[in-house]
Scaffold this motif. Sequence first.
Motif, mmCIF file in Angstrom:
data_model
loop_
_atom_site.group_PDB
_atom_site.id
_atom_site.type_symbol
_atom_site.label_atom_id
_atom_site.label_comp_id
_atom_site.label_asym_id
_atom_site.label_seq_id
_atom_site.Cartn_x
_atom_site.Cartn_y
_atom_site.Cartn_z
ATOM 1 N N LYS A 210 0.835 -1.208 0.000
ATOM 2 C CA LYS A 210 0.000 0.000 0.000
ATOM 3 C C LYS A 210 0.869 1.256 0.000
ATOM 4 O O LYS A 210 2.004 1.230 0.491
ATOM 5 C CB LYS A 210 -0.893 0.021 1.242
ATOM 6 C CG LYS A 210 -1.912 -1.077 1.246
ATOM 7 C CD LYS A 210 -2.806 -0.960 2.461
ATOM 8 C CE LYS A 210 -3.744 -2.150 2.521
ATOM 9 N NZ LYS A 210 -4.446 -2.225 3.794
ATOM 10 N N TRP A 323 3.498 -1.119 -5.193
ATOM 11 C CA TRP A 323 2.360 -1.022 -4.282
ATOM 12 C C TRP A 323 1.192 -0.396 -5.010
ATOM 13 O O TRP A 323 1.346 0.184 -6.091
ATOM 14 C CB TRP A 323 2.728 -0.221 -3.039
ATOM 15 C CG TRP A 323 3.310 1.139 -3.297
ATOM 16 C CD1 TRP A 323 2.615 2.281 -3.543
ATOM 17 C CD2 TRP A 323 4.694 1.486 -3.347
ATOM 18 N NE1 TRP A 323 3.486 3.326 -3.732
ATOM 19 C CE2 TRP A 323 4.767 2.868 -3.606
ATOM 20 C CE3 TRP A 323 5.883 0.773 -3.189
ATOM 21 C CZ2 TRP A 323 5.981 3.547 -3.737
ATOM 22 C CZ3 TRP A 323 7.088 1.447 -3.312
ATOM 23 C CH2 TRP A 323 7.129 2.818 -3.570
ATOM 24 N N SER A 324 0.014 -0.529 -4.393
ATOM 25 C CA SER A 324 -1.206 -0.028 -5.029
ATOM 26 C C SER A 324 -1.459 1.422 -4.612
ATOM 27 O O SER A 324 -0.709 1.985 -3.802
ATOM 28 C CB SER A 324 -2.384 -0.891 -4.591
ATOM 29 O OG SER A 324 -2.667 -0.598 -3.233
ATOM 30 N N GLU A 326 -3.946 2.250 -2.838
ATOM 31 C CA GLU A 326 -4.595 2.238 -1.519
ATOM 32 C C GLU A 326 -3.603 2.756 -0.474
ATOM 33 O O GLU A 326 -2.444 2.350 -0.447
ATOM 34 C CB GLU A 326 -5.028 0.809 -1.161
ATOM 35 C CG GLU A 326 -5.901 0.766 0.064
ATOM 36 C CD GLU A 326 -6.243 -0.669 0.468
ATOM 37 O OE1 GLU A 326 -6.617 -0.859 1.618
ATOM 38 O OE2 GLU A 326 -6.106 -1.591 -0.363
ATOM 39 N N LEU A 328 -1.908 3.420 3.150
ATOM 40 C CA LEU A 328 -1.726 2.801 4.469
ATOM 41 C C LEU A 328 -1.949 3.878 5.534
ATOM 42 O O LEU A 328 -1.424 4.995 5.423
ATOM 43 C CB LEU A 328 -0.306 2.241 4.559
ATOM 44 C CG LEU A 328 -0.011 1.263 5.679
ATOM 45 C CD1 LEU A 328 -0.848 -0.005 5.547
ATOM 46 C CD2 LEU A 328 1.467 0.865 5.662
#
Length: 403
Positions: A210, A323-324, A326, A328
Motif C-alpha cells: 500500500k 504497491w497499489s 490504496e 496505508l
Amino acid sequence: MKAAIMGYGTIGSGVFEVLNRNREIIAKKAGEPIDPVRILDLRDFPGDPAERLIVHEIDEILKDEAIGIVVETMGGTSPAYEFVRNCLLAGKHVVTSNKALVAAHGTELLAIAKKMGVSFLFEASVGGGIPIIRTINESLAGEQIEEISGILNGTTNYILTKMCEEGWSFGDALKKAQEMGYAERNPEADIEGQDTCRKIAILTAVASGKEVDYREIPTEGISRISDLDFSYAARMGAAIKLFGFSRMMDGNVYMEAAPVFIDVKNPLYSVDGVFNGILVKGNMLGTSMYYGSGAGKLPTASAVVGDMIEAVRRTCDPTAPGWSEEKLCISPASLLPRKYFARFEGSRAEKKEAVEAAFGRVKWMVLEGLDEFAVLTSPMTGAEFDAAAEKIGGLRQKIAAEL
Ligand code: HSE
C-alpha cells in the motif's frame, strides 16, 4: 539493450563504471549486452571516459527509440520526476536510486510503468548496495511482515560512529562523509532524518503493498544529539543509532524515523560507519538481518546495475516490487509503550522524589561535575512520558531506548 544515464554525479558515474568493468558478466546475466550510449548532465566532463556520451537535453534520450532503459541518478524530485515520467511514457524501463523521487511519486510512476508494460525499479533507493527491496518482495513473499527497523542512512551512521568512537566533531565527520560521496547534496536531508523517513516509507510500502505517505511519519534527526548523550550511552554500554521503524500490528502501522538507544543485544549495535543494517520480522521466518554498504559510489551503482539486468532480462515483470494506490493508515510509534532515556537539569537529590512520583521506578545515571542527571524509564507511551516530564520540569533530552 542501449541505455542512458540521467545525472553523472557520484552514483551515475559509478553506474557507468560498473557497466564497463563488469560488461561481460552483465551481458551473460542479462542475456544481452547493456551499453550506455547517452549521459544527461548539465556539465561537460572533459577528459572523462564518458565525455563523448554527454548530452544536455532530455529529448536526446526521449526521442532515441534505440534506448530501452534509462537510469535516473540525478537526485531530488525536480526535474527527475518529469524526466522519469516522460521516459516511462516513452516506453523505456527506468531504474532509479532516488528515494526522494520514489517516496514522493512512486505510486504514480509504478502505475505508469504498469500501463506502459515497462519496469520501474528502485532497489538502490534504500540501503545502498544491500539487496533489501527485492528480498522483501520476492524472498519474503510468503511472510506477513510484522516489523522493519533499521539503520538506513550511511551519512548519519558514519557521523555517529566517528563522534562516539573517535571523538570527531560533528562538522569534521560530516565533511568527511561528504568527501566520501555518502551525503546528499543538501546534507540536511541526512542529518534531520528525512532520508531515513523516505527509506522506511518505501520499505513499508513494498512490504504492505500500500502507498505510504512519508509526510505522515514522525521524523527527527541527529542534530540534537550531544557529546553528553554519548557519555551516558557509554556508561550504559549503549549505542545511539538513527532508526527507521515500522511495526504492523492489529491492522495498524506504527512508524517513526528517530534516534534510539540500543544495547549490545540488538544485532544493529555493531553496524558502524557507512554501513546500514535492516531487521525484518516476518510471522513465519522470525527476524532476519540484512547488512552492507548503505551509501557510496560503487555499492549503490551495483544495486542500480542489478535492477538494470532484472529489467532487461524480464522486460516487464508483473511481480516486480511495488504497491497499489490504496493508502496505508500510519500511527506514530510514540503510541507504543517504550522505555525512554531522559536528561533533566538539576541534581538527583533535589528531584528524586518528583522523578519517582512521575515515572515510578527508573534507572539513574549521574556524571560527575554536571548540574544534571539522566534516567531510563520503564516502558510508557510518548504522551505518558511527556506528561511525567512536564511535572518534573527541566527536560534536556528524550530518546527512545531499546535497552
Ligand atoms: N545520503 C544517503 C546516505 C545516500 O547517507 O545513506 C544513500 O541513500
